[in-house]
Design an enzyme around this catalytic site. Structure first.
Site, mmCIF file in Angstrom:
data_model
loop_
_atom_site.group_PDB
_atom_site.id
_atom_site.type_symbol
_atom_site.label_atom_id
_atom_site.label_comp_id
_atom_site.label_asym_id
_atom_site.label_seq_id
_atom_site.Cartn_x
_atom_site.Cartn_y
_atom_site.Cartn_z
ATOM 1 N N GLU A 180 -73.685 10.627 -78.033
ATOM 2 C CA GLU A 180 -73.908 9.723 -76.961
ATOM 3 C C GLU A 180 -74.454 10.014 -75.677
ATOM 4 O OE1 GLU A 180 -70.358 7.285 -76.606
ATOM 5 O OE2 GLU A 180 -71.135 5.818 -75.379
ATOM 6 N N HIS A 183 -64.377 12.134 -74.514
ATOM 7 C CA HIS A 183 -65.139 11.331 -73.316
ATOM 8 C C HIS A 183 -64.463 10.135 -72.882
ATOM 9 C CE1 HIS A 183 -67.254 9.994 -76.657
ATOM 10 N NE2 HIS A 183 -67.757 8.777 -75.880
ATOM 11 N N HIS A 188 -66.518 10.571 -80.938
ATOM 12 C CA HIS A 188 -67.264 9.993 -82.097
ATOM 13 C C HIS A 188 -67.762 11.317 -83.022
ATOM 14 C CE1 HIS A 188 -67.584 6.519 -79.540
ATOM 15 N NE2 HIS A 188 -68.277 7.243 -78.590
ATOM 16 N N HIS A 242 -61.917 9.122 -76.087
ATOM 17 C CA HIS A 242 -61.968 9.269 -77.389
ATOM 18 C C HIS A 242 -63.146 10.089 -77.746
ATOM 19 C CE1 HIS A 242 -64.718 6.334 -75.732
ATOM 20 N NE2 HIS A 242 -65.563 6.366 -76.949
#
Ligand code: NAG
Ligand code: NAG
Ligand code: NAG
Ligand code: NAG
Ligand code: NAG
Ligand code: NAG
Ligand code: NAG
Ligand code: NAG
Length: 368
Positions: free
Chosen positions: A91, A131, A86, A84
């Site tokens: 992150e 990732h 973001h 997925h």
């Protein structure tokens, strides 16, 4: 549990040492305040399949600036979450214990890489990077730092249950072989866009790792890992193989930056500090930063003095220090290493590096 240390001195900031021990909390507070939280103790813990998530720093506790969470789990034959991206959140993955594989793919900067992370290894996953990860060791702990704060709401939403272990065992041995998790259901992960999770179900994690890296030509535990030169490129830094700076003022400190204002657009910094004991006759220096700071102990022990208390933090324990709070820190052991996170661009590491010299070693000099 946590002995209170009572040194016979007053630090430069003028704070007197007391033994109140009131800074220790059972879960991250709902307002910005100084606190300490013990490893594996947070009352607010959830299970997602065989993974246990704890939240030492939440969006609320950091005034929305960052989240620091930990994932404890056994090895798994499956991905820990489906691939997925973001769009809003940056992150950071840090291996505190055991090991895991991390994949990061971003076609516009021609990155499609995988690494096996062991203790102290790090991976940066900027916004819009596809990732995923897979736990590979029997007792693993990932520290996740996510900026801005609040991303923990995702884990509360997809949790399969709350986790309250009387023994504070890192994860649930009864559920250890549960392979299905909320993060592995294609229908569910596709429904999480409100949490800034955009499924990338057509991403195929490469499995051609050699000596912990794919492509095999990448430098991994074999030489210097430089940080990315911008805020959009994913990158990895092997334990003690990144840039290092030596600072000397009453103790030695080696600063190993992982994120500087260059990689975060000035939004946050993080990295590790390696501390010697205080030199004979030296008092710890008092500091007040403009923005919020968090520490997590990796090795050794860290003394923190703030809000009228002095406490010792052991491995995995976290301290949260709001901007404007006077504090001092020093090593309780001959060799201590801590992870730090700072919000904004005027952070502890930035200040230390302004008065440090380039350094080639993972430890400090043998003499004063
Ligand atoms: C990520 O991608 C989204 C959608 O294309 C875009 O709106 C956003 O600006 C990107 N974020 C960054 C930090 O580039
Ligand atoms: C551990 O997992 C088992 C099986 O799913 C469950 O019954 C039990 O409540 C869990 N224990 C904790 C402390 O969450
Ligand atoms: C774990 O594996 C055993 C043996 O394969 C099985 O009986 C049990 O149901 C599994 N437990 C969980 C929580 O999946
Ligand atoms: C993997 O590591 C071994 C031992 O250091 C080395 O001999 C070998 O050349 C490495 N393989 C590659 C593809 O780099
Ligand atoms: C910095 O934070 C702001 C506000 O959260 C956000 O708009 C921006 O995209 C962030 N930039 C990076 C590189 O994280
Ligand atoms: C520091 O103190 C210890 C213990 O008193 C002593 O053994 C050591 O020689 C001292 N070191 C220096 C540099 O003064
Ligand atoms: C703290 O850092 C954030 C970025 O993470 C920034 O938006 C904010 O202005 C900073 N606050 C102070 C007081 O510097
Ligand atoms: C640091 O952050 C402050 C507040 O967000 C901002 O005004 C300033 O321009 C930033 N400085 C640098 C060098 O990025």
């Amino acid at each position: 549990m946590h002995p209170t240390f009572l040194p016979a001195f007053v630090v430069a900031s003028g704070l007197l040492v007391t033994a109140a021990n009131s800074l220790w909390v059972a879960e991250a507070p709902s307002t910005v305040q100084p606190y300490l939280i013990e490893r594996f103790a947070p009352a607010q813990a959830v299970a997602i399949g065989s993974q246990i998530y704890r939240f030492p720093v939440t969006g609320q506790a950091s005034g929305g600036l960052f989240t620091l969470l930990s994932t404890s789990a056994p090895a798994s034959s499956d991905l820990g979450v489906l691939p997925h991206i973001h769009q809003v959140h940056f992150e950071n993955f840090f291996c505190l214990k055991g090991g895991f594989q991390l994949w990061a793919e971003k076609s516009d900067v021609r990155v499609n890489e995988a690494r096996k992370l062991s203790v102290g290894d790090y991976g940066a996953v900027p916004q819009n990077t596809t990732h995923t990860f897979q736990l590979t060791e029997p007792n693993s702990e990932m520290t996740g730092v996510i900026q801005p704060g609040g991303f923990e709401q995702l884990f509360f939403a997809i949790a399969t249950s709350n986790y309250k272990a009387e023994t504070h065992s890192p994860f649930n041995v009864t559920a250890w072989n549960a392979s299905t998790s909320a993060g592995n259901d294609p229908d569910q992960i596709s429904a999480l866009e409100a949490f800034d999770v955009y499924a990338k179900l057509d991403f195929e994690p490469r499995r051609d790792l050699v000596n912990g890296t794919a492509p095999s030509t990448s430098v991994w535990h074999t030489g210097l890992n430089e940080l990315a030169k911008d805020s959009v490129t994913p990158f990895f830094v092997a334990n003690d193989f990144g840039p290092k700076y030596l600072h000397e003022d009453g103790a030695y400190q080696i600063i190993q930056p992982l994120i500087t204002p260059v990689q975060s657009n000035g939004n946050f910094t993080m990295g590790t500090l390696t501390l010697s004991r205080l030199f004979n006759g030296s008092d710890p220096a008092g500091i007040t930063l403009t923005n919020h700071t968090a520490f997590q102990v990796i090795e050794g022990g860290l003394m923190i003095q703030m809000a009228g208390e002095t406490n010792i933090l052991l491995e995995g324990d976290v301290a949260f220090i709001p901007g404007g709070t006077a504090f001092a820190y020093w090593s309780a052991a001959a060799f201590t290493k801590v992870l730090y996170v700072g919000a904004g661009n005027d952070t502890l590491d930035t200040r230390l590096m302004a008065d440090a010299k380039d350094w080639d070693f993972a430890t400090f000099p043998t003499n004063y």
